[in-house]
Motif scaffolding. Structure first.
Motif, PDB file in Angstrom:
ATOM      1  N   ASP A   1      32.143  17.704  49.199  1.00 16.69           N
ATOM      2  CA  ASP A   1      31.910  19.115  48.959  1.00 16.69           C
ATOM      3  C   ASP A   1      31.079  19.411  47.719  1.00 16.69           C
ATOM      4  OD1 ASP A   1      34.061  20.332  46.603  1.00 16.69           O
ATOM      5  OD2 ASP A   1      34.322  18.292  47.318  1.00 16.69           O
ATOM      6  N   VAL A   2      30.524  20.598  47.730  1.00 20.49           N
ATOM      7  CA  VAL A   2      29.883  21.199  46.565  1.00 20.49           C
ATOM      8  C   VAL A   2      30.622  22.501  46.301  1.00 20.49           C
ATOM      9  CG1 VAL A   2      27.776  22.245  45.664  1.00 20.49           C
ATOM     10  CG2 VAL A   2      27.634  20.199  47.115  1.00 20.49           C
ATOM     11  N   SER A   3      31.144  22.674  45.101  1.00 22.87           N
ATOM     12  CA  SER A   3      31.901  23.885  44.762  1.00 22.87           C
ATOM     13  C   SER A   3      31.368  24.446  43.459  1.00 22.87           C
ATOM     14  CB  SER A   3      33.391  23.573  44.618  1.00 22.87           C
ATOM     15  OG  SER A   3      33.888  22.946  45.778  1.00 22.87           O
ATOM     16  N   CYS A   4      30.830  25.658  43.523  1.00 21.46           N
ATOM     17  CA  CYS A   4      30.198  26.255  42.344  1.00 21.46           C
ATOM     18  C   CYS A   4      30.632  27.700  42.157  1.00 21.46           C
ATOM     19  CB  CYS A   4      28.678  26.205  42.459  1.00 21.46           C
ATOM     20  SG  CYS A   4      27.995  24.528  42.402  1.00 21.46           S
ATOM     21  N   LEU A   5      30.700  28.092  40.901  1.00 14.78           N
ATOM     22  CA  LEU A   5      30.979  29.473  40.529  1.00 14.78           C
ATOM     23  C   LEU A   5      29.663  30.127  40.162  1.00 14.78           C
ATOM     24  CD1 LEU A   5      33.227  31.560  39.960  1.00 14.78           C
ATOM     25  CD2 LEU A   5      33.353  30.665  37.634  1.00 14.78           C
ATOM     26  N   VAL A   6      29.286  31.160  40.929  1.00 16.26           N
ATOM     27  CA  VAL A   6      28.002  31.823  40.708  1.00 16.26           C
ATOM     28  C   VAL A   6      28.090  33.268  41.174  1.00 16.26           C
ATOM     29  CG1 VAL A   6      27.144  30.992  42.948  1.00 16.26           C
ATOM     30  CG2 VAL A   6      25.516  31.735  41.213  1.00 16.26           C
ATOM     31  N   ASP A   7      27.522  34.183  40.388  1.00 16.29           N
ATOM     32  CA  ASP A   7      27.405  35.581  40.798  1.00 16.29           C
ATOM     33  C   ASP A   7      28.760  36.190  41.176  1.00 16.29           C
ATOM     34  OD1 ASP A   7      25.872  37.879  41.192  1.00 16.29           O
ATOM     35  OD2 ASP A   7      25.588  37.476  43.327  1.00 16.29           O
ATOM     36  N   GLY A   8      29.815  35.803  40.451  1.00 18.60           N
ATOM     37  CA  GLY A   8      31.144  36.346  40.718  1.00 18.60           C
ATOM     38  C   GLY A   8      31.791  35.807  41.982  1.00 18.60           C
TER      39      GLY A   8
ATOM     40  N   THR B   1      49.429  31.680  32.735  1.00 17.31           N
ATOM     41  CA  THR B   1      50.175  32.907  32.413  1.00 17.31           C
ATOM     42  C   THR B   1      49.635  34.135  33.139  1.00 17.31           C
ATOM     43  OG1 THR B   1      48.756  33.203  30.467  1.00 17.31           O
ATOM     44  CG2 THR B   1      50.864  32.050  30.147  1.00 17.31           C
ATOM     45  N   ASP B   2      48.388  34.053  33.647  1.00 15.59           N
ATOM     46  CA  ASP B   2      47.768  35.232  34.252  1.00 15.59           C
ATOM     47  C   ASP B   2      48.537  35.753  35.461  1.00 15.59           C
ATOM     48  OD1 ASP B   2      45.837  35.096  32.357  1.00 15.59           O
ATOM     49  OD2 ASP B   2      44.198  34.541  33.690  1.00 15.59           O
ATOM     50  N   ARG B   3      49.172  34.873  36.189  1.00 18.45           N
ATOM     51  CA  ARG B   3      49.869  35.301  37.411  1.00 18.45           C
ATOM     52  C   ARG B   3      51.089  36.164  37.103  1.00 18.45           C
ATOM     53  NH1 ARG B   3      51.333  29.236  39.104  1.00 18.45           N
ATOM     54  NH2 ARG B   3      49.347  29.005  38.028  1.00 18.45           N
ATOM     55  N   TYR B   4      51.522  36.134  35.852  1.00 20.89           N
ATOM     56  CA  TYR B   4      52.707  36.916  35.468  1.00 20.89           C
ATOM     57  C   TYR B   4      52.351  38.242  34.802  1.00 20.89           C
ATOM     58  CZ  TYR B   4      54.815  32.361  36.301  1.00 20.89           C
ATOM     59  OH  TYR B   4      55.197  31.176  36.875  1.00 20.89           O
ATOM     60  N   LEU B   5      51.058  38.496  34.616  1.00 16.76           N
ATOM     61  CA  LEU B   5      50.635  39.745  33.999  1.00 16.76           C
ATOM     62  C   LEU B   5      50.899  40.924  34.931  1.00 16.76           C
ATOM     63  CD1 LEU B   5      47.192  38.599  32.527  1.00 16.76           C
ATOM     64  CD2 LEU B   5      49.365  38.844  31.294  1.00 16.76           C
ATOM     65  N   ARG B   6      51.228  42.067  34.366  1.00 19.08           N
ATOM     66  CA  ARG B   6      51.439  43.262  35.179  1.00 19.08           C
ATOM     67  C   ARG B   6      50.101  43.816  35.667  1.00 19.08           C
ATOM     68  NH1 ARG B   6      55.459  47.371  32.275  1.00 19.08           N
ATOM     69  NH2 ARG B   6      55.147  48.370  34.304  1.00 19.08           N
ATOM     70  N   LYS B   7      49.078  43.685  34.856  1.00 16.64           N
ATOM     71  CA  LYS B   7      47.755  44.174  35.219  1.00 16.64           C
ATOM     72  C   LYS B   7      47.098  43.186  36.193  1.00 16.64           C
ATOM     73  CE  LYS B   7      43.365  45.661  33.166  1.00 16.64           C
ATOM     74  NZ  LYS B   7      42.608  45.803  31.901  1.00 16.64           N
ATOM     75  N   LEU B   8      46.359  43.735  37.157  1.00 18.61           N
ATOM     76  CA  LEU B   8      45.719  42.899  38.162  1.00 18.61           C
ATOM     77  C   LEU B   8      44.767  41.907  37.499  1.00 18.61           C
ATOM     78  CD1 LEU B   8      45.274  42.323  41.195  1.00 18.61           C
ATOM     79  CD2 LEU B   8      43.379  43.970  41.113  1.00 18.61           C
ATOM     80  N   SER B   9      44.950  40.646  37.820  1.00 18.93           N
ATOM     81  CA  SER B   9      44.083  39.589  37.309  1.00 18.93           C
ATOM     82  C   SER B   9      42.969  39.334  38.321  1.00 18.93           C
ATOM     83  CB  SER B   9      44.893  38.309  37.084  1.00 18.93           C
ATOM     84  OG  SER B   9      44.066  37.271  36.615  1.00 18.93           O
ATOM     85  N   LYS B  10      41.736  39.642  37.949  1.00 18.23           N
ATOM     86  CA  LYS B  10      40.602  39.522  38.860  1.00 18.23           C
ATOM     87  C   LYS B  10      40.221  38.054  39.079  1.00 18.23           C
ATOM     88  CE  LYS B  10      39.594  43.964  39.464  1.00 18.23           C
ATOM     89  NZ  LYS B  10      39.456  44.625  40.772  1.00 18.23           N
TER      90      LYS B  10
END
Length: 292
Positions: free
Chosen positions: A61-68, A103-112
């Motif tokens: 595979d090729v896995s990249c983070l680009v343009d959100g 820790t992000d999964r436990y935040l009350r605010k939506l984690s994008k």
């Protein structure tokens, strides 16, 4: 663009679009072809590929983070695996674990999180449509009216004779398709020197010329590794079929199991397995195998 510590040989596909010094340029060309965009070379691209996870499960595979977005690309040179949506689901879950702080999964605010997209590029010899969509929900035992979880994989047949539109929009992918075609042709003519001959011929024809001139020895080593891997997979599938046959003998040799034996034998023939070994693993006759 390379950031991972490789523990195995990459495929030529992965090297072209994730590891080579021009991988970022090639990847953005493919991204733009898929999305109808014109992202410049200055656009940030992060290689977020997980070590070994996909390779050890049949695909590279090729896995990249680009343009959100998280773009996951995979290549198939044999029969399309219809379980790809489930395997991509398992893969993307691991990627999100890697990208998100615990820790992000436990935040009350939506984690994008970045939106995922999944693509498979098929260049095997079996007949397959130019494009297809594989859906996770197709695997559900019962399918509710409202699908609670869905994952779609878009499959492109990049064999040149299929004329997939994406090839005309992405030169690196088009040339890669022609390269695979030449490798296949030369291996049929000369199994011992086919890889080397294919590389030489492609350089002469201007197919991936710069890449092959820079890395011809590495490319040949990768092709050998891919060839050995495909053989290993064919053997594993044959073993699974042999076990299934043994369990099914008491119930009779069904049409479905016979068809599976034929498919397995075909894969093993493509991987140049010995005839006696194919007969042993599939329980097919010499005549049945030679007809494939």
């Amino acid at each position: 663009m390379s950031t991972a510590n490789r523990k195995y040989k990459d495929s030529v596909f992965v090297d072209l679009f994730a590891e080579d010094e021009k991988a970022k340029e090639n990847f953005l060309s493919l991204y733009n072809a898929l999305h109808g965009t014109n992202l410049p070379l200055s656009c940030p691209v992060e290689n977020i590929r997980l070590d070994n996870v996909m390779y050890m499960n049949i695909i590279n595979d090729v896995s990249c983070l680009v343009d959100g977005k998280i773009i996951v690309l995979a290549e198939h040179q044999s029969t399309i695996n219809e379980n790809m949506p489930l395997r991509f689901l398992q893969y993307i879950a691991r990627l999100y674990e890697k990208l998100q702080a615990p820790t992000d999964r436990y935040l009350r605010k939506l984690s994008k999180i970045p939106a995922p997209e999944f693509y498979v590029f098929y260049n095997g010899t079996d007949d397959y449509p130019e494009t297809a969509i594989l859906k996770l929900s197709d695997a559900f035992i019962t399918k509710p009216e409202q699908i609670p979880l869905e994952l779609e994989v878009k499959v492109f047949n990049i064999n040149k004779n299929k004329g997939a539109e994406v090839l005309s929009r992405c030169k690196p992918l088009e040339e890669y398709s022609l390269f695979v075609e030449e490798v296949r042709k030369q291996m049929q003519l000369d199994s011992e020197n086919g890889f080397t001959n294919a590389v030489k011929i492609c350089i002469e024809k201007g197919i991936l010329k710069d890449y092959l001139q820079r890395k011809s020895r590495e490319v040949i080593n990768m092709l050998v590794a891919e060839y050995d891997y495909d053989t290993d997979i064919a053997v594993q599938r044959a073993e699974a079929s042999r076990i299934a046959f043994a369990e099914g003998i008491e119930q009779g040799f069904s049409d479905g199991s016979y068809q599976k034996a034929l498919e397995t034998a075909k894969l093993m023939k493509q991987a140049n397995c010995e005839l006696d070994f194919i007969m042993q693993m599939t329980r097919l006759s010499k005549e049945e195998i030679e007809k494939l």
